[in-house]
Scaffold this active site. Structure first.
Site, PDB file in Angstrom:
ATOM      1  N   VAL A   1       0.957  -1.258   0.031  1.00 11.00           N
ATOM      2  CA  VAL A   1       0.079  -0.027  -0.026  1.00 11.00           C
ATOM      3  C   VAL A   1       0.851   1.317  -0.018  1.00 11.00           C
ATOM      4  CG1 VAL A   1      -1.778   1.409   1.284  1.00 11.00           C
ATOM      5  CG2 VAL A   1      -1.845  -1.357   1.060  1.00 11.00           C
TER       6      VAL A   1
ATOM      7  N   ILE B   1     -13.840   0.883   0.479  1.00 13.75           N
ATOM      8  CA  ILE B   1     -15.242   1.626   0.672  1.00 13.75           C
ATOM      9  C   ILE B   1     -15.258   2.769   1.765  1.00 13.75           C
ATOM     10  CG2 ILE B   1     -17.333   0.996   1.620  1.00 13.75           C
ATOM     11  CD1 ILE B   1     -16.765  -2.029   1.224  1.00 13.75           C
TER      12      ILE B   1
ATOM     13  N   LYS C   1     -12.313  -3.350  13.251  1.00 12.91           N
ATOM     14  CA  LYS C   1     -12.861  -2.310  12.314  1.00 12.91           C
ATOM     15  C   LYS C   1     -14.108  -1.967  12.895  1.00 12.91           C
ATOM     16  CE  LYS C   1     -10.283  -4.712   8.368  1.00 12.91           C
ATOM     17  NZ  LYS C   1     -10.401  -5.523   7.692  1.00 12.91           N
TER      18      LYS C   1
ATOM     19  N   VAL D   1     -10.999   0.712   7.673  1.00  9.06           N
ATOM     20  CA  VAL D   1     -12.014   0.118   7.855  1.00  9.06           C
ATOM     21  C   VAL D   1     -12.528  -0.395   6.344  1.00  9.06           C
ATOM     22  CG1 VAL D   1     -14.619  -0.290   8.800  1.00  9.06           C
ATOM     23  CG2 VAL D   1     -12.707   1.002  10.050  1.00  9.06           C
TER      24      VAL D   1
HETATM   25  N1  HSE Z   1      -6.544  -8.847   6.448  1.00  8.07           N
HETATM   26  C1  HSE Z   1      -7.587  -8.067   6.248  1.00  8.07           C
HETATM   27  C2  HSE Z   1      -8.627  -9.017   5.361  1.00  8.07           C
HETATM   28  C3  HSE Z   1      -7.322  -6.933   5.706  1.00  8.07           C
HETATM   29  O1  HSE Z   1      -8.598 -10.034   5.096  1.00  8.07           O
HETATM   30  O2  HSE Z   1      -9.625  -8.449   4.956  1.00  8.07           O
HETATM   31  C4  HSE Z   1      -6.709  -5.877   6.420  1.00  8.07           C
HETATM   32  O3  HSE Z   1      -7.576  -5.775   7.663  1.00  8.07           O
END
Ligand code: HSE
Length: 430
Positions: A15, A137, A206, A133
């Site tokens: 990222v 989105i 989240k 989160v």
């Molecule tokens: N490991 C997370 C997922 C992404 O599989 O959605 C990062 O929070």
């Protein structure tokens, strides 16, 4: 002419490299959009290896926390991760040194969000976390700034792509949780240590942030009940289908008259409803916003493109320099600890699966223990006809208190006709 917004970026993984690339390659388009130049002045990473981005002219710091002390940084972008250690030191130190913060770190905010939001506010700074989160989105901004006219009453989400991928694969191939997880790890879809994902912790981080944004309560990770997907069997997925449901790992936060209910749990979601149709590694959130109605958001919850998109959006908000909304949408000092709905007051219909010996009386025994806890059965099926052999008995209950169901299952599990711990999955009917 306005001064550029100078960015210090900590973390050049998938990222981080994506963010650096957009800041450098698309600098003109970004400047045209916000009327202010964005300048990547410093980065920090474990090594200086080539990441496909031209970082010549950008200062390099071995220690991420050093970014917080640089005079040529206005906003620190924290993509280091982890609830403690360098990430926490960097964010605290950046806010103390009057630098805005953009972060994708859900664990840090779920544990220390209230203190960090207070620190940002005291210093008149932005603390933004759209990427923390559901990846790309824009649910954080939606709850913080858009769905504000009417009180939000509930937020439900599929917030972990790894779990949704595994459940989708189990359904389409009939393979076990362990098999699918091993393959997902080989393909790089799941972490080498998958505990945080499959155990529900990542979803809980989240959900903690969403509940705070939705209800104006302090982030309270510790107050959440969390169950992962490790115990889900291909049989449960198949039976769910027969009853017209799909199993999804949900994070649910709901405001009730008695308190705020927050939990992470695999749930039976009625087939054909929006959340049930979210497949593979996609994320989705349904927010019930009072008279404004229910809103459904779906998209990619992880990966370079979606997460970069959310980070860049936050940086642009900082560049615009509008009065910053408080991190969780309301002044930090007003975010009180939620009154948690007591566990014993949680009520739901449940899917129950027993693995029993097919002998006379076993059904009567199960029914008696359920009736003893005032649990009524709505529908039932038994698969396989093998007298004296193990068979699965599956029931859907009418609404019952979760604690009563758990008590009944403990008693039933002790029977010598029952082979393994019964499986209990709540029905998410709304
Ligand atoms: N490991 C997370 C997922 C992404 O599989 O959605 C990062 O929070």
């Amino acid at each position: 002419m306005s001064t550029p917004l100078r960015v210090g970026l900590a973390g050049l993984g998938t990222v981080g490299a994506g963010v650096a690339k957009v800041l450098i390659d698309d600098a003109r388009a970004l400047e045209a959009r916000v009327g202010r130049a964005l300048q990547l002045t410093a980065v920090s990473a474990r090594s200086k290896k080539d990441r496909g981005v031209d970082l010549s002219g950008v200062a390099f710091e071995q220690n991420p926390v050093a970014l917080a002390e640089r005079g040529d940084v206005d906003v620190v972008v924290e993509l280091v991760g982890g609830e403690e250690g360098a990430a926490r030191s960097l964010v605290e130190s950046a806010l103390r040194n009057k630098k805005h913060v953009v972060t994708a770190n859900k664990a840090l905010l779920a544990h220390h969000g209230l203190a960090l939001a207070g620190l940002a506010e005291q210093n008149g700074l932005a603390l933004k976390f759209e990427a923390a989160v559901a990846g790309g989105i824009p649910i954080v901004k939606a709850l913080r700034e858009s769905l504000v006219a009417y009180p939000v009453t509930a937020v439900r989400g599929i917030l972990n792509g790894t779990c949704n991928f595994i459940l989708t694969q189990m359904e389409s191939t009939g393979r076990s949780f362990g098999d699918v997880l091993t393959e997902a790890q080989k393909l790089g879809y799941a972490e080498a240590d998958p505990t945080l994902d499959v155990g529900g912790g990542d979803t809980a981080h989240k959900l903690t942030l969403l509940a705070s944004l939705a209800f104006g309560v302090a982030p309270d990770y510790a107050g959440m009940s969390v169950t992962g997907i490790q115990h889900i069997s291909p049989d449960d997925i198949k039976f769910a289908r027969e009853f017209g449901y799909r199993i999804k790992l949900l994070g649910v936060a709901r405001k009730t008259d008695k308190g705020v209910e927050q939990y992470v749990q695999p749930a039976m979601v009625r087939a054909g409803t929006p959340l049930a149709d979210v497949d593979s590694s996609f994320n989705a959130v349904v927010a019930h916003a009072g008279e404004a109605g229910a809103f459904f958001f779906e998209g990619r919850g992880a990966g370079r493109g979606p997460t970069t998109s959310a980070v860049i959006a936050d940086i642009l908000d900082v560049a615009r320099g509008e009065a910053f909304a408080p991190a969780f949408g309301r002044p930090a000092k007003t975010l009180h600890k939620a009154k948690a709905l007591p566990h014993e007051e949680r009520v739901s219909a449940f899917y129950l699966r027993f693995h029993v010996l097919d002998v006379p009386g076993v059904m009567a025994e199960i029914s008696r223990h359920l009736a003893g806890e005032n649990i009524s059965i709505e529908s039932m099926l038994q698969r396989g006809r093998a007298p004296g052999e193990p068979v699965a008995i599956v029931m859907i209950t009418h609404e019952a208190s979760q604690i009563a169901v758990e008590r009944a299952l403990r008693t039933i599990a002790a029977s010598d006709k029952v082979f393994e711990a019964p499986c209990m999955i709540p029905m998410e009917t709304v």
